[in-house]
Design a protein around this motif. Structure first.
Motif, PDB file in Angstrom:
ATOM      1  N   LYS A  98     -37.082  11.367   5.135  1.00  0.00           N
ATOM      2  CA  LYS A  98     -37.477  11.343   4.360  1.00  0.00           C
ATOM      3  C   LYS A  98     -39.378  11.017   4.696  1.00  0.00           C
ATOM      4  N   PRO A  99     -39.918  12.267   4.055  1.00  0.00           N
ATOM      5  CA  PRO A  99     -41.068  12.008   4.513  1.00  0.00           C
ATOM      6  C   PRO A  99     -42.178  11.086   3.926  1.00  0.00           C
ATOM      7  N   TRP A 118     -42.436  21.944   1.569  1.00  0.00           N
ATOM      8  CA  TRP A 118     -41.323  21.233   0.918  1.00  0.00           C
ATOM      9  C   TRP A 118     -40.036  21.645   1.176  1.00  0.00           C
ATOM     10  N   GLU A 119     -40.284  22.838   0.775  1.00  0.00           N
ATOM     11  CA  GLU A 119     -38.492  23.793   0.695  1.00  0.00           C
ATOM     12  C   GLU A 119     -38.677  23.614   2.657  1.00  0.00           C
ATOM     13  N   GLY A 120     -38.919  24.167   3.207  1.00  0.00           N
ATOM     14  CA  GLY A 120     -38.806  24.372   4.974  1.00  0.00           C
ATOM     15  C   GLY A 120     -38.929  22.829   6.004  1.00  0.00           C
ATOM     16  N   THR A 121     -38.898  21.950   4.883  1.00  0.00           N
ATOM     17  CA  THR A 121     -39.295  20.643   5.776  1.00  0.00           C
ATOM     18  C   THR A 121     -38.084  20.357   6.300  1.00  0.00           C
ATOM     19  N   PRO A 122     -37.567  19.161   7.274  1.00  0.00           N
ATOM     20  CA  PRO A 122     -36.129  19.238   8.166  1.00  0.00           C
ATOM     21  C   PRO A 122     -35.369  18.263   6.843  1.00  0.00           C
ATOM     22  N   TYR A 123     -36.520  17.351   5.904  1.00  0.00           N
ATOM     23  CA  TYR A 123     -35.627  17.139   5.525  1.00  0.00           C
ATOM     24  C   TYR A 123     -35.073  17.394   4.083  1.00  0.00           C
ATOM     25  N   VAL A 124     -35.429  18.079   3.247  1.00  0.00           N
ATOM     26  CA  VAL A 124     -35.353  18.829   2.690  1.00  0.00           C
ATOM     27  C   VAL A 124     -33.812  20.235   2.960  1.00  0.00           C
ATOM     28  N   ARG A 125     -34.316  20.210   3.645  1.00  0.00           N
ATOM     29  CA  ARG A 125     -33.275  21.410   4.638  1.00  0.00           C
ATOM     30  C   ARG A 125     -31.618  21.050   4.932  1.00  0.00           C
ATOM     31  N   HIS A 180     -56.586 -13.689 -13.170  1.00  0.00           N
ATOM     32  CA  HIS A 180     -57.328 -12.302 -12.313  1.00  0.00           C
ATOM     33  C   HIS A 180     -56.155 -11.739 -11.580  1.00  0.00           C
ATOM     34  N   GLU A 181     -56.827 -12.342 -10.336  1.00  0.00           N
ATOM     35  CA  GLU A 181     -56.640 -12.006  -9.043  1.00  0.00           C
ATOM     36  C   GLU A 181     -54.848 -11.663  -8.981  1.00  0.00           C
ATOM     37  N   ALA A 182     -54.591 -12.436  -8.873  1.00  0.00           N
ATOM     38  CA  ALA A 182     -53.042 -12.286  -8.807  1.00  0.00           C
ATOM     39  C   ALA A 182     -53.080 -10.957  -9.460  1.00  0.00           C
ATOM     40  N   ILE A 183     -52.729 -11.171 -10.583  1.00  0.00           N
ATOM     41  CA  ILE A 183     -51.924 -10.011 -11.101  1.00  0.00           C
ATOM     42  C   ILE A 183     -52.662  -8.397 -10.782  1.00  0.00           C
ATOM     43  N   GLN A 184     -54.104  -8.369 -10.303  1.00  0.00           N
ATOM     44  CA  GLN A 184     -55.024  -7.593  -9.657  1.00  0.00           C
ATOM     45  C   GLN A 184     -54.296  -6.677  -7.951  1.00  0.00           C
ATOM     46  N   ALA A 185     -53.808  -8.253  -7.501  1.00  0.00           N
ATOM     47  CA  ALA A 185     -52.929  -7.603  -6.341  1.00  0.00           C
ATOM     48  C   ALA A 185     -51.904  -7.591  -6.130  1.00  0.00           C
ATOM     49  N   PHE A 186     -51.381  -7.933  -7.298  1.00  0.00           N
ATOM     50  CA  PHE A 186     -50.079  -7.719  -7.437  1.00  0.00           C
ATOM     51  C   PHE A 186     -49.706  -5.698  -7.813  1.00  0.00           C
ATOM     52  N   ALA A 187     -50.648  -5.820  -8.640  1.00  0.00           N
ATOM     53  CA  ALA A 187     -50.663  -4.193  -9.068  1.00  0.00           C
ATOM     54  C   ALA A 187     -51.543  -3.132  -7.435  1.00  0.00           C
ATOM     55  N   LEU A 188     -52.239  -3.383  -7.390  1.00  0.00           N
ATOM     56  CA  LEU A 188     -52.671  -2.551  -6.036  1.00  0.00           C
ATOM     57  C   LEU A 188     -51.137  -2.461  -5.117  1.00  0.00           C
ATOM     58  N   LEU A 189     -50.917  -3.290  -4.866  1.00  0.00           N
ATOM     59  CA  LEU A 189     -49.440  -3.643  -3.475  1.00  0.00           C
ATOM     60  C   LEU A 189     -48.275  -2.785  -3.981  1.00  0.00           C
ATOM     61  N   TRP A 190     -47.946  -3.031  -5.352  1.00  0.00           N
ATOM     62  CA  TRP A 190     -47.280  -2.425  -6.031  1.00  0.00           C
ATOM     63  C   TRP A 190     -46.963  -0.555  -5.911  1.00  0.00           C
ATOM     64  N   GLN A 191     -48.190  -0.254  -5.948  1.00  0.00           N
ATOM     65  CA  GLN A 191     -49.046   1.023  -6.683  1.00  0.00           C
ATOM     66  C   GLN A 191     -49.280   1.774  -4.933  1.00  0.00           C
ATOM     67  N   VAL A 192     -49.445   1.109  -3.807  1.00  0.00           N
ATOM     68  CA  VAL A 192     -49.067   1.427  -3.031  1.00  0.00           C
ATOM     69  C   VAL A 192     -47.689   2.046  -2.690  1.00  0.00           C
ATOM     70  N   MET A 193     -46.975   0.815  -3.061  1.00  0.00           N
ATOM     71  CA  MET A 193     -45.433   0.613  -2.783  1.00  0.00           C
ATOM     72  C   MET A 193     -44.589   2.251  -3.003  1.00  0.00           C
ATOM     73  N   VAL A 194     -45.567   2.392  -4.837  1.00  0.00           N
ATOM     74  CA  VAL A 194     -44.662   3.292  -5.243  1.00  0.00           C
ATOM     75  C   VAL A 194     -45.218   5.437  -4.927  1.00  0.00           C
ATOM     76  N   ILE A 195     -46.196   4.617  -4.574  1.00  0.00           N
ATOM     77  CA  ILE A 195     -47.067   6.230  -3.721  1.00  0.00           C
ATOM     78  C   ILE A 195     -46.448   6.651  -2.546  1.00  0.00           C
ATOM     79  N   GLU A 196     -45.933   4.933  -2.621  1.00  0.00           N
ATOM     80  CA  GLU A 196     -45.193   6.063   0.217  1.00  0.00           C
ATOM     81  C   GLU A 196     -43.481   6.421  -1.165  1.00  0.00           C
ATOM     82  N   GLN A 197     -43.436   6.326  -2.031  1.00  0.00           N
ATOM     83  CA  GLN A 197     -42.484   6.668  -2.181  1.00  0.00           C
ATOM     84  C   GLN A 197     -42.332   7.973  -3.285  1.00  0.00           C
TER      85      GLN A 197
END
Length: 506
Positions: A505-506, A137-144, A253-270
């Motif tokens: 940003k990667p 990561w130190e060598g990536t264009p973003y960090v440099r 139940h389904e609404a909370i489950q869907a919300f959680a996975l959407l949120w998880q992918v969103m924070v993983i991406e950043q």
């Protein structure tokens, strides 16, 4: 396997206590490292295929590979799948136990996070492995490129005359259309109307489908050998995951489950350490999916408590500045309090964790029952929320900012105090910070630091001040001239960080 010994509502309520005990037992936070290693490997594979891993067209492929390969688990008792653990490191913001004021500097080294990992040879997390990923990561264009921004600020950020960081600021996504329509329908809409950008968004959303399928398969496998009560929870979880988030949610139940996975992918991406996303008006998000005829009120409270547990990372109640709101008024003055408002308050009161944060909207016609429900928090030792926001006042402030009238009810608090419109605003409020005390120190000392003696700011002469006597005679004028200099410097550094974040940003 014998049938479950408890009702579904009791299984959900009993499960949240097991889940909370599991969270409090977690002392290591290493998942973010494995995520970053997977991102590194995906980027290397793209490079080997002759593709540019920094190009925007590569990002959906990287994200999908990460969620396809990252380790996942379902803790005992959980009735929703998902976690934020893969997005946060121990050094996140002010919750780092190793933080010392005297070591603070006003710059953000994106690879410093690797210094916070304690090797764990038993799990294969060796120092060599950590160093290898860090070096990549130190060598990536973003960090440099980011390092050149901080090199240019020099002692100005080293001694914290101001602080700049590459963040998008506190943001509130609007996930309501995804719950209502399902991810597959949102992908189709993106492809049909969004051109190249829409195609990339649809490709990134595929990560949510992949993750849901992985959790469904895991829940099904675990249920095959689980004891009665746990088998019932896991079977119901797998059943929900067979429908959401790919399709629209049909119950709480389904609404909370869907919300959680959407949120998880969103924070993983950043990851690592995303930019303080907040939830917004949680009662309004969940209200359409609550029906007491199919989900008892007690069960609904327990479901929301499962969601609150999802937002915690390990045993220190992370992540800070993720805010949820309840209450409020509509554009015509109507009160928008619903039964879900009280359910969310009951869930927060029962769990009583410092994070996520809770805020409540009040106005001239807020019902007395809502004040009574909030009063429990204010008059019970150990509770620090909710924060209160006056819609009658905030609406007027937002009108002055030319916010559309129909958007006013959708304002929410991002982080600690910033009012934003869900899904429509990101004001980059945490990109730059100014240290007025340091500016005053430099104004009174010819631009020199009292700590090191370094010449950090312009001299009095450069500011057009005749000398010490003139400076002392009108220190306020000197202060504002010094401030003007540093505001320009901070603005340039902050804009450079934002530009890098949006392009590299990667």
């Amino acid at each position: 396997m014998t049938p479950a010994t408890k009702s579904w509502g009791d299984l959900v309520a009993d499960g949240v206590e097991k889940l909370r005990r599991h969270k409090r037992s977690q002392t290591r936070v290493d998942e973010w490292f494995y995520v970053q290693q997977l991102v590194m490997q995906a980027r290397e594979a793209l490079h080997a295929d002759g593709k540019d891993p920094d190009d925007e067209s590569s990002q959906p492929e990287i994200l999908c590979r990460v969620v396809r390969e990252m380790p996942i688990s379902i803790p005992e008792g959980s009735v929703i799948a998902g976690t934020q653990d893969g997005a946060f490191s121990p050094s996140y913001a002010l919750i780092n136990p190793a933080f010392r004021v005297e070591t603070f500097a006003g710059y953000c080294d994106p690879t410093a996070v690797y210094n916070d990992i304690e090797p764990d040879p038993d799990s294969g997390l060796t120092q060599e492995r950590i160093d290898s990923v860090c070096k990549y990561w130190e060598g990536t264009p973003y960090v440099r490129r980011l390092q050149t921004v901080y090199d240019d600020t020099g002692d100005e950020t080293r001694e914290v005359a101001y602080f700049v960081e590459p963040v998008t600021g506190h943001t509130i996504p609007d996930l309501r259309p995804f719950l209502e329509n399902g991810v597959k329908a949102m992908q189709a809409t993106a492809r049909e109307s969004g051109g190249e950008y829409g195609a990339l968004m649809a490709g990134s959303l595929e990560a949510v489908i992949i993750l849901a399928d992985r959790y469904r398969e895991l829940a099904t496998t675990m249920a095959a050998t689980a004891e009665a009560d746990e088998k019932a929870r896991l079977t119901a979880l797998a059943d929900a995951l067979s429908r959401v988030p790919a399709g629209p949610a049909t119950n709480l139940h389904e609404a909370i489950q869907a919300f959680a996975l959407l949120w998880q992918v969103m924070v993983i991406e950043q990851a690592p350490n995303p930019y303080a996303f907040s939830v917004g008006n949680l009662d309004r998000i969940l209200a359409p999916y609550y029906d007491e005829a199919t989900t008892s009120r007690e069960c609904a409270v327990a479901f929301v408590r499962h969601l609150l547990a999802f937002f915690q990372v390990a045993n220190r109640c992370w992540a800070i500045s993720q805010n949820m709101m309840v209450g409020g008024r509509g554009t015509g003055g109507s009160d928008l309090t619903s039964e879900m408002t009280y359910i969310v308050l009951d869930a927060f009161f029962a769990s009583n964790d410092p994070q996520p944060a809770l805020s409540a909207k009040v106005h001239a016609d807020t019902p007395g029952a809502l004040y009574a429900s909030m009063g429990r928090f204010f008059f019970t030792p150990g509770h620090s929320t909710p924060s209160l926001f006056n819609d009658d006042t905030v609406f007027e402030l937002l009108r002055r900012q030319r916010v559309a009238e129909e958007d006013l009810p959708d304002y929410s608090i991002a982080g600690c105090q910033e009012p934003l419109i869900m899904g429509k605003a990101s004001l980059n409020t945490t990109n730059t910070w100014l240290n007025l005390a340091k500016i005053l120190e430099l104004a009174a000392n010819d631009g020199k630091s009292l700590i090191t003696g370094a010449q950090i700011g312009p001299t009095w002469a450069k500011l057009g001040i005749a000398g010490a006597d003139a400076a002392c005679a009108d220190l306020e004028a000197v202060f504002f001239k010094m401030l003007g200099y540093f505001l320009t410097r901070m603005q340039d550094a902050g804009n450079a960080c934002t530009t890098l974040l949006g392009t590299l940003k990667p």
